[in-house]
Every structure is written in C-alpha cells, then in structure tokens.
Motif scaffolding. Structure first.
Motif, mmCIF file in Angstrom:
data_model
loop_
_atom_site.group_PDB
_atom_site.id
_atom_site.type_symbol
_atom_site.label_atom_id
_atom_site.label_comp_id
_atom_site.label_asym_id
_atom_site.label_seq_id
_atom_site.Cartn_x
_atom_site.Cartn_y
_atom_site.Cartn_z
ATOM 1 N N SER A 58 0.834 -1.202 0.000
ATOM 2 C CA SER A 58 0.000 0.000 0.000
ATOM 3 C C SER A 58 0.871 1.255 0.000
ATOM 4 O O SER A 58 0.575 2.228 -0.704
ATOM 5 N N LEU A 59 1.928 1.220 0.782
ATOM 6 C CA LEU A 59 2.837 2.363 0.871
ATOM 7 C C LEU A 59 3.478 2.668 -0.475
ATOM 8 O O LEU A 59 3.470 3.809 -0.947
ATOM 9 N N HIS A 60 4.035 1.649 -1.135
ATOM 10 C CA HIS A 60 4.743 1.885 -2.398
ATOM 11 C C HIS A 60 3.787 2.339 -3.500
ATOM 12 O O HIS A 60 4.130 3.222 -4.302
ATOM 13 N N LEU A 227 0.668 -10.904 -4.366
ATOM 14 C CA LEU A 227 1.740 -10.610 -5.312
ATOM 15 C C LEU A 227 1.982 -9.106 -5.240
ATOM 16 O O LEU A 227 1.126 -8.314 -5.629
ATOM 17 N N PHE A 228 3.132 -8.716 -4.731
ATOM 18 C CA PHE A 228 3.391 -7.324 -4.389
ATOM 19 C C PHE A 228 4.339 -6.699 -5.410
ATOM 20 O O PHE A 228 5.556 -6.877 -5.337
ATOM 21 N N LEU A 229 3.783 -5.939 -6.353
ATOM 22 C CA LEU A 229 4.564 -5.403 -7.469
ATOM 23 C C LEU A 229 4.885 -3.926 -7.340
ATOM 24 O O LEU A 229 5.750 -3.416 -8.054
ATOM 25 N N GLU A 234 7.468 1.327 -8.416
ATOM 26 C CA GLU A 234 7.855 2.652 -7.927
ATOM 27 C C GLU A 234 9.316 2.958 -8.256
ATOM 28 O O GLU A 234 9.658 4.089 -8.630
ATOM 29 N N LYS A 235 10.183 1.960 -8.138
ATOM 30 C CA LYS A 235 11.604 2.175 -8.437
ATOM 31 C C LYS A 235 11.826 2.554 -9.895
ATOM 32 O O LYS A 235 12.783 3.244 -10.231
ATOM 33 N N GLU A 236 10.947 2.079 -10.772
ATOM 34 C CA GLU A 236 11.088 2.361 -12.206
ATOM 35 C C GLU A 236 9.869 3.126 -12.728
ATOM 36 O O GLU A 236 9.429 2.910 -13.863
ATOM 37 N N TYR A 241 5.581 4.567 -16.603
ATOM 38 C CA TYR A 241 4.681 5.513 -17.264
ATOM 39 C C TYR A 241 4.965 5.598 -18.760
ATOM 40 O O TYR A 241 4.044 5.671 -19.577
ATOM 41 N N LYS A 242 6.249 5.588 -19.117
ATOM 42 C CA LYS A 242 6.628 5.678 -20.538
ATOM 43 C C LYS A 242 6.146 4.437 -21.295
ATOM 44 O O LYS A 242 5.640 4.530 -22.420
#
Length: 360
Positions: A58-60, A227-229, A234-236, A241-242
């Motif tokens: 939820s945080l990420h 399954l936590f993606l 967030e890192k990418e 978005y692109k």
C-alpha cells in the motif's frame, strides 16, 4: 491540446501482440511465480505477516501518487488509531480497498462494477489527499495525465461517455479472459487497458495496481492476492509511465508486456527470499520464547507482532482478548529479553519488533 484517446475493446489488443518477442520472460515469470506461490503456501508465517506486507505494498503504490510517508510511520499511526495524517490514511485506505476486493471475489467469484466503485470509494474516503469529490463513481468529465515537472499533458484518456462501455468490456474480460493466453499476459493487458480508460477522476493508478493480484487470484494463478509489485514499479516509475504511454502512441504492446513480466519475476524472487527469512525469524523467536517461559500467553502476545511489527498494549488487548495486566506482563518479558523494544514514553508505549521491520 491533445484529442481524447480513441480506445478499443480489450480483445483488440491481442491482435497486436507477438508472443515470440517475450517468450523467455514469460517462461521465467511463470516459473518464478509458481515457486513463490509454493514457498508462500507452505510457510508457517504467511498468515501472520501478510498484513505487514500488504501495508508495505500500500505504501509503495501510494508513493507513486506523491504520498510521502514511511512504513514505520504508517505502522505507528495504525497502532495508535491516529487518522490525522493524510499520507498515512491513503496507505490505510489502499490496504482496506484491496482487502475489500479480495473478500468480494471470495464471496462472489466475479468482478463487477459494484466492486470496483466500492474499492474506489474506500480508497478516497476520509481525511486523504484527493483532487475530486467524485468518489465511488466513474468520471463524468474529461481528465488528462500531466508531466509532474514540465506540466505538459502527456495523455488524454477517452471521453467520459466512453468510460462505462469500455469498463463493461474490461470487467467482462476479467471474468472471462482470453482463452489460450497466459494469465500473466492477460494481467498485463488488463492493467494497461484500465490505465488507458482512466475511469475515475482520481485514484486510477492505485486501483489499477490493485487489480493485478486480484485478477491473478480470481483466475487461480495464485492462491491469495499476495503478489506485491508496487515496490518494483515505484523504483522504475518513469519507465513504467513511458511504457504505458508507448502502447497508446506506438502500439508497443510487446515491450510493455516484457517489462511487466520482468517486474513479476524480480518481485517473486525478492519475496520468496523474504518469506524464507521471515519464517526463519519466526522459528528462532518461538524457540527463544519457549526457553523464556512455557506460558502460551507469551507466544500469543508475541505472534501479534508478526501481524504488525509495531504495537501498543491496547491494540494487543483488542487482538487477543487478554487483560491489560496480562498483556503488559508479557510485554515486559519480551522487552527484557530484547525481542521487542519499547519507546521512552512513560505511558502508552509503542513496542517495535525491529527484526521483522528490517525484512519487510
């Protein structure tokens, strides 16, 4: 200004997908998901630590939408029932909306408009940041996606009048996905289609990311929607978005699916390792507790910290039904043996299970 995007029904996407371009990534991600699911299924710690993992997910996902808080802050506020922080409330709401979606699917076995609208209402209810008062309903006005830094409009979703027919088509597909297609590929296409429709005035990214594990749970690809993606996304996030936008502008479905499968593969590896480490921690702590005392009450209080590694005595009382005196006596034993650590408040202490926090 860009014209509203003319979205097609989701089935049309599969006409533009060349599975030979991501066959290796598909094989790897399917294999890795099966291993992760097996590790999770046999883990003795899985039920107890899933709340904390959901909170991290939820945080990420909320951070993708400029929410600024930490896992520790979110867990502290949750322990204190403090709803004064909008950022923390957004994380809580994401967790609650995901839980509602899981329970709805377990109860009915199908996706529905009712389910998605209620998830949206939960996500944006209460004291949170939001750009609209239209919650729990599809948008009725045109919206757009804007570059945060340059303020340039990068995408204009379909017109509002197209939202319901497109969402009806998407929900129908989620209930009866493309036969002959792997479910991970279907999940990638579903996520892209939802983000393209952008059915809500606010909260589209978060609801769209919730739907990934919920869909895989619905089609029994995973036993539970664990399954936590969002951490990897967030890192990418700028690449994410692109990639989504390239599908709309260039029809780059193959590149998007390859990226999505890579995220699944990497996160399964990460959480497979995490679950094993958490299980080892669970076992070693239970052994230590047994050496300290044969009382089942000590184990009962300690197990609460696997559900959430930051607690106060009141939250443990509610969870266990034990008296305040008993809970505090057990907490004194846990702190005296350096299993959990109390803050320095004279009253209303918070207790921290740092060994678990490190693994989350």
């Amino acid at each position: 200004m860009l014209e509203p995007f003319q979205a097609e029904n989701i089935e049309d996407a599969f006409k533009r997908i060349d599975k030979t371009t991501f066959v290796d990534e598909l094989v790897d991600s399917i294999s890795r998901l099966k291993v992760y699911s097996a590790v999770l299924k046999r883990s003795i710690a899985r039920e107890s630590c899933m709340t904390s993992m959901y909170m991290k997910e939820s945080l990420h996902s909320s951070r993708m939408e400029t929410t600024r808080t930490s896992l520790q802050n979110s867990l502290e506020k949750a322990a204190l029932d403090d709803d004064s922080d909008k950022d923390v409330n957004e994380v809580r709401n994401y967790f609650a909306a995901t839980r509602y979606g899981r329970e709805y699917l377990m109860r009915t076995g199908v996706f529905s408009e009712e389910m998605l609208l209620e998830m949206h209402r939960i996500l944006l209810s209460g004291n949170v940041h939001r750009t609209t008062e239209s919650i729990g309903c599809y948008r009725t006005e045109q919206n757009f996606i804007q570059n945060v830094n340059s303020k340039e409009i990068t995408f204009v979703p379909p017109e509002a009048k197209q939202v319901k027919p497109l969402m009806d088509n998407l929900i129908s597909f989620m209930n009866n996905p493309a036969s002959g297609e792997r479910n991970l590929v279907n999940a990638a296409v579903i996520h892209e289609q939802f983000e393209t429709i952008h059915p809500f005035a606010d909260g589209n990214g978060r609801v769209g990311r919730m739907l990934i594990p919920l869909f895989l749970f619905k089609v029994r690809e995973i036993e539970m929607p664990w399954l936590f993606l969002s951490e990897a996304i967030e890192k990418e996030k700028f690449r994410y978005y692109k990639m989504l936008n390239d599908v709309r502008t260039n029809g780059a479905w193959n590149e998007w699916i390859k990226f999505f499968l890579g995220i699944v593969d990497r996160q399964c590896v990460k959480y497979e390792g995490n679950i094993q480490k958490i299980e080892e921690l669970y076992g070693s702590c239970l052994k230590k507790i047994t050496d300290i005392s044969s009382s089942r009450l000590l184990k009962q209080v300690f197990t609460c910290f696997f559900k959430s590694p930051i607690k106060n005595s009141r939250s443990i009382e509610r969870e266990t039904g034990l008296s305040n005196t008993t809970v505090n006596r057990m907490l004194d034993k846990l702190t005296a043996n350096n299993i959990v650590f109390a803050d320095e408040k004279k009253r209303g202490n918070l207790y921290y299970f740092y060994d678990l926090i490190e693994l989350l």
